[in-house]
Write a protein that holds these residues in place. Structure first.
Motif, PDB file in Angstrom:
ATOM      1  N   ALA A 187       1.139  -1.166   0.033  1.00  0.00           N
ATOM      2  CA  ALA A 187       0.052  -0.243   0.143  1.00  0.00           C
ATOM      3  C   ALA A 187       0.664   0.880  -0.383  1.00  0.00           C
ATOM      4  CB  ALA A 187      -1.068   0.079   1.238  1.00  0.00           C
ATOM      5  N   ALA A 188       2.253   0.642   0.698  1.00  0.00           N
ATOM      6  CA  ALA A 188       2.668   2.519   0.888  1.00  0.00           C
ATOM      7  C   ALA A 188       3.046   2.666  -0.154  1.00  0.00           C
ATOM      8  CB  ALA A 188       3.549   2.215   1.831  1.00  0.00           C
ATOM      9  N   VAL A 189       3.887   1.967  -0.815  1.00  0.00           N
ATOM     10  CA  VAL A 189       4.549   2.090  -2.379  1.00  0.00           C
ATOM     11  C   VAL A 189       4.099   2.194  -3.478  1.00  0.00           C
ATOM     12  CG1 VAL A 189       6.058   0.292  -4.768  1.00  0.00           C
ATOM     13  CG2 VAL A 189       6.821   0.743  -1.697  1.00  0.00           C
ATOM     14  N   ALA A 190       2.626   1.493  -3.588  1.00  0.00           N
ATOM     15  CA  ALA A 190       1.769   2.086  -4.215  1.00  0.00           C
ATOM     16  C   ALA A 190       0.709   3.680  -4.612  1.00  0.00           C
ATOM     17  CB  ALA A 190       0.445   0.674  -4.548  1.00  0.00           C
ATOM     18  N   LEU A 191       1.234   3.925  -3.203  1.00  0.00           N
ATOM     19  CA  LEU A 191       0.631   5.490  -3.006  1.00  0.00           C
ATOM     20  C   LEU A 191       1.457   6.159  -3.036  1.00  0.00           C
ATOM     21  CD1 LEU A 191      -1.576   5.062   0.413  1.00  0.00           C
ATOM     22  CD2 LEU A 191      -2.507   4.899  -2.186  1.00  0.00           C
ATOM     23  N   ALA A 192       2.631   5.915  -3.003  1.00  0.00           N
ATOM     24  CA  ALA A 192       3.971   6.944  -2.707  1.00  0.00           C
ATOM     25  C   ALA A 192       4.016   6.808  -5.102  1.00  0.00           C
ATOM     26  CB  ALA A 192       5.300   6.380  -2.026  1.00  0.00           C
ATOM     27  N   ALA A 193       3.894   6.260  -5.440  1.00  0.00           N
ATOM     28  CA  ALA A 193       3.698   6.639  -6.922  1.00  0.00           C
ATOM     29  C   ALA A 193       2.547   6.905  -7.521  1.00  0.00           C
ATOM     30  CB  ALA A 193       3.968   4.150  -7.113  1.00  0.00           C
ATOM     31  N   ALA A 194       1.572   6.510  -7.237  1.00  0.00           N
ATOM     32  CA  ALA A 194       0.654   7.129  -7.674  1.00  0.00           C
ATOM     33  C   ALA A 194       0.642   8.840  -6.725  1.00  0.00           C
ATOM     34  CB  ALA A 194      -0.953   6.420  -6.373  1.00  0.00           C
ATOM     35  N   PHE A 195       0.321   8.469  -5.925  1.00  0.00           N
ATOM     36  CA  PHE A 195       0.241  10.239  -5.307  1.00  0.00           C
ATOM     37  C   PHE A 195       2.075  10.983  -5.617  1.00  0.00           C
ATOM     38  CE2 PHE A 195      -1.823   8.608  -1.795  1.00  0.00           C
ATOM     39  CZ  PHE A 195      -2.809   8.572  -2.448  1.00  0.00           C
ATOM     40  N   GLY A 196       3.053  10.920  -5.940  1.00  0.00           N
ATOM     41  CA  GLY A 196       4.597  11.021  -6.306  1.00  0.00           C
ATOM     42  C   GLY A 196       3.661  11.755  -8.321  1.00  0.00           C
ATOM     43  N   PRO A 197       4.828  10.254  -8.712  1.00  0.00           N
ATOM     44  CA  PRO A 197       5.289  10.687 -10.685  1.00  0.00           C
ATOM     45  C   PRO A 197       4.127  10.732 -11.120  1.00  0.00           C
ATOM     46  CG  PRO A 197       5.891   8.839  -9.539  1.00  0.00           C
ATOM     47  CD  PRO A 197       5.875   9.490  -8.449  1.00  0.00           C
ATOM     48  N   ALA A 198       2.457   9.802 -10.342  1.00  0.00           N
ATOM     49  CA  ALA A 198       1.830   9.420 -11.255  1.00  0.00           C
ATOM     50  C   ALA A 198       0.761  11.260 -11.163  1.00  0.00           C
ATOM     51  CB  ALA A 198       0.653   8.381 -11.039  1.00  0.00           C
ATOM     52  N   ARG A 199       0.742  11.369 -10.027  1.00  0.00           N
ATOM     53  CA  ARG A 199       0.044  12.842  -9.663  1.00  0.00           C
ATOM     54  C   ARG A 199      -1.735  12.665  -9.262  1.00  0.00           C
ATOM     55  NH1 ARG A 199       3.790  15.076 -12.980  1.00  0.00           N
ATOM     56  NH2 ARG A 199       2.014  16.471 -14.185  1.00  0.00           N
ATOM     57  N   VAL A 200      -1.920  11.996  -8.654  1.00  0.00           N
ATOM     58  CA  VAL A 200      -3.455  10.937  -8.920  1.00  0.00           C
ATOM     59  C   VAL A 200      -3.376  12.049  -7.343  1.00  0.00           C
ATOM     60  CG1 VAL A 200      -4.000   9.406  -7.736  1.00  0.00           C
ATOM     61  CG2 VAL A 200      -2.934   8.936  -9.863  1.00  0.00           C
ATOM     62  N   SER A 201      -4.947  12.664  -7.637  1.00  0.00           N
ATOM     63  CA  SER A 201      -5.910  13.857  -6.728  1.00  0.00           C
ATOM     64  C   SER A 201      -6.017  12.471  -5.500  1.00  0.00           C
ATOM     65  CB  SER A 201      -6.607  14.220  -7.539  1.00  0.00           C
ATOM     66  OG  SER A 201      -7.486  14.596  -6.293  1.00  0.00           O
TER      67      SER A 201
END
Length: 251
Positions: free
Chosen positions: A45-59
């Motif tokens: 969960a931590a890795v997926a959320l870091a990738a999403a809220f970081g480089p992927a810029r998911v709101s």
């Protein structure tokens, strides 16, 4: 358009090949389901959320709106594991092992939901479906999914139009009117959807439909560096989990 589809079409990862994103989030999903829950689920969960809220810029707000329903369903479903039914009289009692099982299932399911939602937030279905036939999925199955996806938006638009017309005629002024309006809305949607499906079938037949829809696919480069970068997070999660289990099993 649904909020998750709008986010996928405007995502910075829109130009990333779906195979790379599938390797990243699919690998994390496998880690969440196959590895020991602790610490694999929190790490995934931590890795997926870091990738999403970081480089992927998911709101974060859009993700929270999409995730609260599945997470609430998981939480309420896990409550049944806290009790046991048995004994001579079939009494309901607290299960001593229930909290551990409920926490394990909740952790795995929550991490898996995060991976699936984040893949959907970064990959439009229109970019994914045409490529599924290239990996061996039957074209008929892919086309059915595409047609259902298209009809979903048509149905939602029809529902909004009918509901707006009903509200303008005080169709939801009280409980009795609400029940009557909801019933009428369901009946109207069924009839309209059935007629639209018939017209779509006739349109495909008139255009010489032979069992396969030919569409243009936006070709995206699939670079080896992207695949390697996508494979690293799942491998690191697996290695960290193995190290944790090995240290915990030590003397």
């Amino acid at each position: 358009m649904l909020a998750i589809d709008a986010a996928a079409y405007t995502s910075p990862w829109r130009r990333v090949h779906p195979a790379a994103k599938g390797l990243l989030f699919g690998g994390l999903l496998v880690c969440a389901l196959a590895l020991p829950t602790w610490p694999a689920a929190p790490l995934v969960a931590a890795v997926a959320l870091a990738a999403a809220f970081g480089p992927a810029r998911v709101s974060p707000r859009a993700f929270a709106r999409a995730a609260w329903g599945p997470l609430l369903f998981i939480l309420t479903g896990s409550l049944a594991l806290l009790v046991t039914v048995g004994g001579a009289q079939g009494a309901v009692a607290l299960d001593p092992e229930g909290p551990a099982r409920a926490a394990e299932i909740t952790g795995r399911a929550a991490a898996a939901v995060c991976c699936q939602l984040l893949f959907a937030f970064t990959t439009p279905l229109a970019d994914l479906l045409p490529r599924l036939t290239r990996i061996g999925l039957p074209s008929a199955l892919v086309e059915v999914v595409a047609l259902i996806y298209r009809m979903l938006f048509v149905t939602l638009d029809s529902a909004r139009r009918v509901q707006t017309a009903q509200a303008g005629r005080l169709g939801y002024v009280d409980r009795r009117a609400w029940v009557r309006s909801v019933g009428s809305l369901g009946a109207a949607l069924f009839v309209r959807t059935f007629h639209r499906a018939q017209r779509m079938q006739r349109g495909l037949e008139c255009r010489g439909y032979t069992g396969e829809l030919t569409v243009l696919v936006d070709e995206l480069p699939l670079r080896p560096a992207a695949l390697i970068a996508a494979a690293l997070p799942p491998l690191l999660v697996a290695a960290a989990t193995a190290a944790y289990v090995f240290i915990g099993a030590g003397p």
